[in-house]
Design a protein around this motif. Structure first.
Motif, PDB file in Angstrom:
ATOM      1  N   GLY A   1       0.813  -1.210   0.000  1.00 14.93           N
ATOM      2  CA  GLY A   1       0.000   0.000   0.000  1.00 14.93           C
ATOM      3  C   GLY A   1       0.845   1.258   0.000  1.00 14.93           C
ATOM      4  O   GLY A   1       0.500   2.258  -0.634  1.00 14.93           O
TER       5      GLY A   1
ATOM      6  N   GLY B   1       6.377   0.673  -7.020  1.00  9.78           N
ATOM      7  CA  GLY B   1       5.643   1.923  -6.824  1.00  9.78           C
ATOM      8  C   GLY B   1       6.176   3.053  -7.684  1.00  9.78           C
ATOM      9  O   GLY B   1       7.220   2.945  -8.343  1.00  9.78           O
TER      10      GLY B   1
ATOM     11  N   SER C   1       2.379   1.649  -4.575  1.00  7.20           N
ATOM     12  CA  SER C   1       1.342   2.551  -5.098  1.00  7.20           C
ATOM     13  C   SER C   1       1.993   3.799  -5.694  1.00  7.20           C
ATOM     14  O   SER C   1       3.216   3.909  -5.770  1.00  7.20           O
TER      15      SER C   1
END
Length: 209
Positions: free
Chosen positions: A176, A207, A180
Motif C-alpha cells: 500500500g 511503486g 502505489s
C-alpha cells in the motif's frame, strides 16, 4: 408490547426466509456487490459448485517473500457465497514471510499443518500479541488488525487459513505504501523514512510518485 410483537414477527420472517434459501451459489457472470454475488438460478446449481480442488498443490515460493498464498474465496469457489466463510493455503519456504497485512472484512484463524511459524497481530492500542507456533497449533487474528507470519524453522511450512467471510479482503501495508503512486515526499513525512530508502522500496515493490 407492540414493538416486541413486531420484533418477533420480523425474526419469524427472517428464519422462514433462511429455511427456504438454503444457499446462494455465486453467479460469476455478474459483478460482486457489497453483499456478495447474485445467486445462480437453483436449476443451474450442481455439486461441483460446492467442491474446490485449488488448494491441493503447494504454491511457488521462488519469489522475493519466499511465500505463496492460494485462496478459496467466492470468486473461485462459488458455493461459499453468502455462507460467511472461506479458506486459503499458505506455503512458506525457510525464511519466508507473509508481510504485515489486514483483512477489513473478516477475522482469520490459522492452523500450522507443517513446520514452525512465528506469528503476531497488533491491537488498536499497539499491543503486540506474538507467538511461535508449532505443528498443530491454531491462532486467531481479530478482524481488521495488522498481522504477519514468518517461517522461523529450518524446513518449509504449510498453513491452512480460514476466514469469517466469503470475501475477507486484503490490504498489505508495504504494498500500500511502496507499491502505489503515493508521492514519496508524503511517505517520508508519515513514516520517518529517508528519501533513499523510500525510493529503494518503491523500486523493489513497483511503486511510483
Amino acid at each position: 408490547m407492540l414493538h416486541i410483537l413486531i420484533f418477533i414477527s420480523f425474526l419469524l420472517v427472517s428464519f422462514s426466509y433462511a429455511a427456504v434459501q438454503d444457499f446462494c451459489v455465486a453467479d460469476l457472470t455478474f459483478p460482486q456487490g457489497p453483499a456478495g454475488y447474485s445467486c445462480k438460478p437453483p436449476a443451474e446449481v450442481t455439486a461441483d459448485d460446492f467442491v474446490y480442488s485449488g488448494l491441493a498443490m503447494a504454491g511457488n515460493t521462488s519469489n522475493s517473500i519466499k511465500a505463496s498464498i492460494n485462496t478459496a474465496f467466492a470468486d473461485k469457489f462459488p458455493g461459499l457465497n453468502g455462507l460467511g466463510l472461506s479458506m486459503a493455503r499458505v506455503d512458506l519456504a525457510p525464511g519466508g514471510a507473509i508481510p504485515m497485512h489486514s483483512h477489513p472484512g473478516a477475522s482469520e484463524t490459522l492452523l500450522i499443518a507443517k513446520g514452525s511459524v512465528t506469528a503476531a497481530f497488533i491491537s488498536s492500542d499497539n499491543t503486540v500479541f506474538l507467538k511461535k507456533l508449532k505443528e498443530g497449533d491454531i491462532m486467531v487474528f481479530p478482524q481488521g488488525l495488522l498481522h504477519f507470519e514468518v517461517n522461523t524453522g529450518r524446513t518449509s511450512a504449510l498453513i491452512w487459513v480460514s476466514f469469517s467471510s466469503s470475501n475477507p479482503g486484503l490490504q498489505i501495508l508495504s504494498y500500500g505504501l511502496f507499491g502505489s503512486n503515493l508521492p514519496s515526499e508524503l511517505i517520508e513525512k508519515t513514516t520517518f523514512l529517508d528519501d533513499g530508502e523510500v525510493k529503494r522500496l518503491k523500486g523493489l515493490l513497483g511503486g511510483s510518485g
